[in-house]
Design a protein around this motif. Structure first.
Motif, short mmCIF file in Angstrom:
data_model
loop_
_atom_site.label_atom_id
_atom_site.label_comp_id
_atom_site.label_asym_id
_atom_site.label_seq_id
_atom_site.Cartn_x
_atom_site.Cartn_y
_atom_site.Cartn_z
N ALA A 1 1.49 0.14 -16.01
CA ALA A 1 0.69 1.14 -16.72
C ALA A 1 1.34 1.52 -18.04
O ALA A 1 0.65 1.70 -19.06
N ILE A 2 2.66 1.60 -18.06
CA ILE A 2 3.38 1.91 -19.30
C ILE A 2 3.19 0.77 -20.31
O ILE A 2 2.95 1.02 -21.50
N GLU A 3 3.27 -0.47 -19.84
CA GLU A 3 3.07 -1.62 -20.73
C GLU A 3 1.65 -1.64 -21.31
O GLU A 3 1.46 -1.91 -22.49
N VAL A 4 0.68 -1.34 -20.46
CA VAL A 4 -0.72 -1.31 -20.92
C VAL A 4 -0.94 -0.18 -21.91
O VAL A 4 -1.66 -0.34 -22.90
N GLN A 5 -0.31 0.95 -21.67
CA GLN A 5 -0.41 2.08 -22.60
C GLN A 5 0.18 1.69 -23.96
O GLN A 5 -0.38 2.03 -25.00
N ARG A 6 1.27 0.96 -23.94
CA ARG A 6 1.89 0.48 -25.19
C ARG A 6 0.93 -0.46 -25.93
O ARG A 6 0.79 -0.37 -27.15
N LEU A 7 0.27 -1.34 -25.20
CA LEU A 7 -0.69 -2.26 -25.81
C LEU A 7 -1.86 -1.49 -26.41
O LEU A 7 -2.27 -1.76 -27.55
N HIS B 1 -12.03 -6.68 -26.06
CA HIS B 1 -12.35 -7.25 -24.75
C HIS B 1 -11.08 -7.64 -23.99
O HIS B 1 -10.99 -7.41 -22.79
N HIS B 2 -10.13 -8.22 -24.70
CA HIS B 2 -8.86 -8.59 -24.04
C HIS B 2 -8.14 -7.33 -23.52
O HIS B 2 -7.70 -7.29 -22.37
N ILE B 3 -8.03 -6.34 -24.37
CA ILE B 3 -7.30 -5.13 -24.00
C ILE B 3 -8.02 -4.37 -22.89
O ILE B 3 -7.38 -3.93 -21.92
N ASN B 4 -9.33 -4.25 -22.98
CA ASN B 4 -10.09 -3.57 -21.93
C ASN B 4 -10.01 -4.33 -20.60
O ASN B 4 -9.96 -3.70 -19.53
N ILE C 1 -7.93 -4.52 -15.09
CA ILE C 1 -7.18 -5.20 -14.03
C ILE C 1 -6.06 -4.31 -13.51
O ILE C 1 -5.86 -4.19 -12.30
N VAL C 2 -5.34 -3.69 -14.41
CA VAL C 2 -4.21 -2.86 -13.99
C VAL C 2 -4.68 -1.61 -13.26
O VAL C 2 -4.10 -1.21 -12.24
N HIS C 3 -5.75 -0.99 -13.72
CA HIS C 3 -6.20 0.26 -13.11
C HIS C 3 -7.07 0.07 -11.88
O HIS C 3 -7.15 0.96 -11.03
N ASP C 4 -7.73 -1.10 -11.76
CA ASP C 4 -8.65 -1.31 -10.64
C ASP C 4 -8.20 -2.44 -9.72
O ASP C 4 -9.01 -3.05 -9.03
N ILE D 1 -10.01 -9.24 -7.47
CA ILE D 1 -9.17 -10.40 -7.77
C ILE D 1 -10.01 -11.55 -8.30
O ILE D 1 -9.70 -12.15 -9.33
N SER D 2 -11.11 -11.88 -7.64
CA SER D 2 -11.95 -12.99 -8.11
C SER D 2 -12.64 -12.64 -9.42
O SER D 2 -12.80 -13.50 -10.29
N VAL D 3 -13.03 -11.40 -9.59
CA VAL D 3 -13.67 -10.96 -10.83
C VAL D 3 -12.68 -11.05 -11.99
O VAL D 3 -13.00 -11.56 -13.07
N SER D 4 -11.45 -10.60 -11.77
CA SER D 4 -10.47 -10.64 -12.84
C SER D 4 -10.06 -12.06 -13.19
O SER D 4 -9.82 -12.37 -14.35
N ALA D 5 -10.02 -12.94 -12.21
CA ALA D 5 -9.70 -14.35 -12.49
C ALA D 5 -10.81 -14.97 -13.34
O ALA D 5 -10.52 -15.72 -14.30
N GLU D 6 -12.05 -14.67 -13.01
CA GLU D 6 -13.17 -15.20 -13.80
C GLU D 6 -13.16 -14.61 -15.21
O GLU D 6 -13.40 -15.31 -16.19
N LEU D 7 -12.89 -13.33 -15.32
CA LEU D 7 -12.79 -12.68 -16.62
C LEU D 7 -11.70 -13.32 -17.46
O LEU D 7 -11.89 -13.59 -18.66
#
Length: 192
Positions: A61-67, A133-136, A141-144, A151-157
């Protein structure tokens, strides 16, 4: 350690050369351990990693916040060298940490984002939606990541974002063949 004396050194003479062999000084300091007392450093490392695993979601979450903060700064001030570097490094750190922290799909998306930053000839001309789109996707993925179907949705994304990014990069680099080879190479991020 004691120095070898001349009598410990063996010299074999051949017609064209000499081979000098000295005794291995490490044999004197080597200690044999019974098998029941053997230390398993891999098991210790896995145990330590398991102890830290409760912190992985927080660290991610800290890494994502930095991004997100880096992207917000880019949107406000444009792509300066410092902001470009911060956005790249934040994405690159996620790419490296995500699989270890339990978010392998985020690693693939972060790698795709790194590729866009690295290979786009002019970042100011890259559609902002591609970055967003990449950042969202990484945020989602990190929050949900607690639901099994995610897992399958994030892999397809991840696959789709990589395809869109690659298509964009192939188009804008069509006159730069040195970049096309790298762009068209397969992903190095861990797969699911």
């Amino acid at each position: 350690m004691a120095k070898n004396s001349a009598k410990d050194i063996e010299v074999k003479a051949f017609a064209t050369h000499h081979v000098i062999t000295q005794p291995n000084p490490l044999r004197k300091v080597l200690r044999r351990v019974e098998e029941k007392d053997m230390d398993d450093p891999v098991a210790r490392a896995e145990q330590a990693l398991a102890g830290l695993s409760g912190e992985f979601k927080n660290w991610m979450a800290i890494e994502v916040q930095r991004l997100s903060a880096a992207w917000a700064a880019v949107q406000q001030d444009g792509f300066t060298k410092a902001l470009r570097d911060e956005l790249f490094h934040a994405a690159h750190d996620i790419k490296g940490d995500a699989a270890t922290f339990g978010f392998p799909s985020a690693a693939g998306i972060a790698e795709s984002l790194c590729r866009v930053i690295e290979h786009a000839p002019d970042l100011s001309k890259v559609p902002a939606e591609l970055f967003t789109h990449h950042i969202n996707a990484i945020l989602a993925i990190v929050h949900d990541n607690t639901r099994l179907d995610s897992i399958s949705v994030s892999a397809e994304l991840s696959r789709r974002l990589r395809k869109v990014a690659d298509d964009y990069l192939a188009h804008v680099n069509r006159d730069r063949p040195e970049h096309l080879e790298v762009i068209l190479a397969p992903s190095i991020a861990p797969a699911e």
